[in-house]
Design a protein around this motif. Structure first.
Motif, PDB file in Angstrom:
ATOM      1  N   CYS A 175       0.673  -0.860  -0.287  1.00 56.37           N
ATOM      2  CA  CYS A 175      -0.142  -0.141  -0.116  1.00 56.37           C
ATOM      3  C   CYS A 175       0.909   0.980  -0.250  1.00 56.37           C
ATOM      4  N   GLU A 211       1.499   5.407   0.448  1.00 55.51           N
ATOM      5  CA  GLU A 211       0.980   5.936   1.173  1.00 55.51           C
ATOM      6  C   GLU A 211       2.289   7.282   1.454  1.00 55.51           C
ATOM      7  N   GLU A 239      -5.202   4.485  -2.440  1.00 50.33           N
ATOM      8  CA  GLU A 239      -5.921   5.542  -1.130  1.00 50.33           C
ATOM      9  C   GLU A 239      -6.391   6.452  -1.445  1.00 50.33           C
ATOM     10  N   TYR A 287      -6.688  12.254   3.813  1.00 45.60           N
ATOM     11  CA  TYR A 287      -6.000  11.811   4.240  1.00 45.60           C
ATOM     12  C   TYR A 287      -6.507  13.658   4.884  1.00 45.60           C
ATOM     13  N   ASN A 317      -9.618   6.386   3.867  1.00 39.73           N
ATOM     14  CA  ASN A 317      -9.086   7.035   4.393  1.00 39.73           C
ATOM     15  C   ASN A 317      -9.442   7.757   5.764  1.00 39.73           C
ATOM     16  N   SER A 345      -7.494  10.212   9.514  1.00 38.97           N
ATOM     17  CA  SER A 345      -6.822  10.249   9.883  1.00 38.97           C
ATOM     18  C   SER A 345      -6.698  10.452  11.304  1.00 38.97           C
ATOM     19  N   ILE A 361      -9.018   2.618   6.129  1.00 38.92           N
ATOM     20  CA  ILE A 361      -8.495   2.619   6.566  1.00 38.92           C
ATOM     21  C   ILE A 361      -7.881   3.630   7.607  1.00 38.92           C
ATOM     22  N   GLU A 401      -5.519   5.851   9.802  1.00 41.46           N
ATOM     23  CA  GLU A 401      -4.131   5.821  10.397  1.00 41.46           C
ATOM     24  C   GLU A 401      -3.668   6.602  10.768  1.00 41.46           C
TER      25      GLU A 401
END
Length: 348
Positions: free
Chosen positions: A18, A20, A65, A69, A110, A112, A148, A150
Motif C-alpha cells: 500500500c 501512502e 488510497e 487524509y 482513508n 486520519s 484505512i 491511520e
C-alpha cells in the motif's frame, strides 16, 4: 486477471503493498502547502492526484488510497473550506475508484487523526466520532473496498475510528495503524503491542504501525508487535534515517549544525534505496503482510519494497542496470578511466 478481494488476499496469506505518503509527495512537487497539509489539491488540480495514484500503482502498490487524509471537518475549517468538505471527499474517492478499476487494484477510503481528540476531555470523543462517521459514510458511497484509519497516537482515538468503520462502514474491513513516536507506547500510555492486540481483538482486519519512525527504529518495535498480534500486521515507516538517539523523523537534526530538520529539511536524511529494500526484506522475514511507505515515499523507493516482496510491477522495466553505464559497466577504459578518477577524487 480477476481482482481478488481484500480479505480473501489476507486469508490466502498474500502480501498487500500500500502506497501512502501522498501529502508529503504532493508538497514536494509543489502542489500542497506545508503547515496545514490540507488536501485542497483534490478540488483545484485533481489530475495531479490521479497521476500520483497511477504512478504508485506502476511502482507496485496493490492499493489506491483515496487522498482524504486531513480532509475532515476540523482540518478544513483551518483554511475556511469546510463547506466544500463533501465535494472534496467524494471527488477524491471517485478518482481513486476510477484508477483502481482501470488498474485492477483495490481502493481504500482513508481516516486520519483528527487533531481535536483529547483522551482526557470526554467532549472531544463525540467530535472525533462525528468526523469519522462522515468520512466513513462517504467512503461507502464512493465504493471503497476497505477503509484505512491511520496515524493515531492515542489508542482511544484509533478505537473510535474502528468503531465508526464497523458501525457505518457497511461491513467494510478496517486497517488500523498507530504512529510510534519516541516512547514504545501510545500517548495514552499503552504499549504498542498491547494497543494493537486490543484493536485486533476489537475486529480490525489488519493492525500495525505507520509514520513517525524510519526503518531502523520501527523494525525492533514491529518484532514485538508480531509476537503480540495473531493476524496480519502492517508496517509503513517514513523513509528517513532515524536512529536510536533520534527515533522519529520529527526529532532528526542536521548532522553538521545540530539544527532540527523537521518539517522542511528532512530530505537531507532520506533513506537510500538499499536501506528501504533491506527493511522490506526484514519485514517480510518477520511476517509483515501489509507493507508500504509513509511520508517521504516516492515511486523508486516503493519499487524496492515491491521487489523485496517478490513483485514485478511495470516499473521493473526501469530498474537500474549499470552494465550499460559508461563508468560502472566493468569495461571502462581509456579516457573514461581518467574522467572517472576525477569524479571520485577528493580535493584537498
Amino acid at each position: 486477471m480477476p481482482k481478488t478481494g481484500f480479505l480473501e488476499r489476507l486469508q490466502n496469506g498474500e502480501a498487500i503493498i500500500c502506497a501512502e505518503g501522498y501529502m508529503w509527495e504532493l508538497e514536494r512537487r509543489g502542489f500542497l502547502k506545508s503547515g496545514a497539509f490540507t488536501p485542497e489539491i483534490i478540488l483545484e488540480q485533481p489530475n495531479r492526484v490521479r497521476n500520483l495514484h497511477e504512478e504508485y500503482v506502476h511502482a507496485g502498490s496493490d492499493v489506491v488510497e483515496a487522498f482524504t487524509y486531513y480532509g475532515h471537518r476540523q482540518k478544513m475549517k483551518t483554511i475556511g473550506r469546510e463547506d466544500e468538505l463533501e465535494t472534496l471527499n467524494l471527488t477524491a474517492l471517485k478518482i481513486a475508484r476510477d484508477v483502481a478499476d482501470e488498474t485492477n487494484t483495490l481502493m481504500a477510503g482513508n481516516l486520519s487523526n483528527t487533531n481535536v481528540f483529547n483522551p482526557d476531555d470526554p467532549t472531544t470523543y463525540d467530535v472525533a466520532s462525528q468526523i469519522f462517521q462522515e468520512q466513513v459514510e462517504w467512503a461507502v458511497k464512493g465504493g471503497a473496498d476497505f477503509i484505512i484509519g491511520e496515524t493515531f497516537c492515542e489508542y482511544k482515538e484509533a478505537h473510535l475510528a474502528l468503531e465508526a468503520i464497523q458501525k457505518f462502514g457497511n461491513g467494510l474491513p478496517a486497517v488500523i495503524t498507530l504512529v510510534p513516536y519516541g516512547p514504545d507506547r501510545t500517548t495514552d500510555e499503552l504499549p504498542f503491542p498491547v494497543a494493537l492486540r486490543k484493536l485486533e481483538e476489537a475486529g480490525a482486519a489488519v493492525v500495525g504501525l505507520n509514520c513517525g519512525r524510519g526503518p531502523e527504529t520501527m523494525l525492533p518495535l514491529l518484532k514485538e508487535v508480531r509476537k503480540s498480534c495473531k493476524g496480519p500486521i502492517a508496517a509503513l515507516p517514513v523513509p528517513f534515517r532515524t536512529t536510536p538517539k533520534e527515533k522519529t523523523f520529527q526529532s532528526l537534526t542536521n548532522p553538521k549544525t545540530g539544527e532540527p530538520l523537521f518539517p522542511l529539511d528532512n530530505d537531507t536524511t532520506l533513506c537510500s534505496r538499499s536501506e528501504v529494500r533491506k527493511f522490506a526484506e526484514e519485514a517480510k522475514n518477520i511476517g509483515v503482510q501489509y507493507i508500504g511507505l509513509c511520508c517521504g515515499s516516492s515511486s523508486n523507493l516503493l519499487r524496492e519494497v515491491a521487489q523485496a516482496y517478490g513483485r514485478s510491477p511495470p516499473t521493473n522495466r526501469y530498474t537500474p542496470d549499470m552494465t550499460k553505464n559508461s563508468y560502472f559497466s566493468g569495461n571502462i577504459s581509456g579516457h573514461a578511466k581518467k574522467v572517472f578518477s576525477f569524479m571520485k577524487c577528493q580535493v584537498e
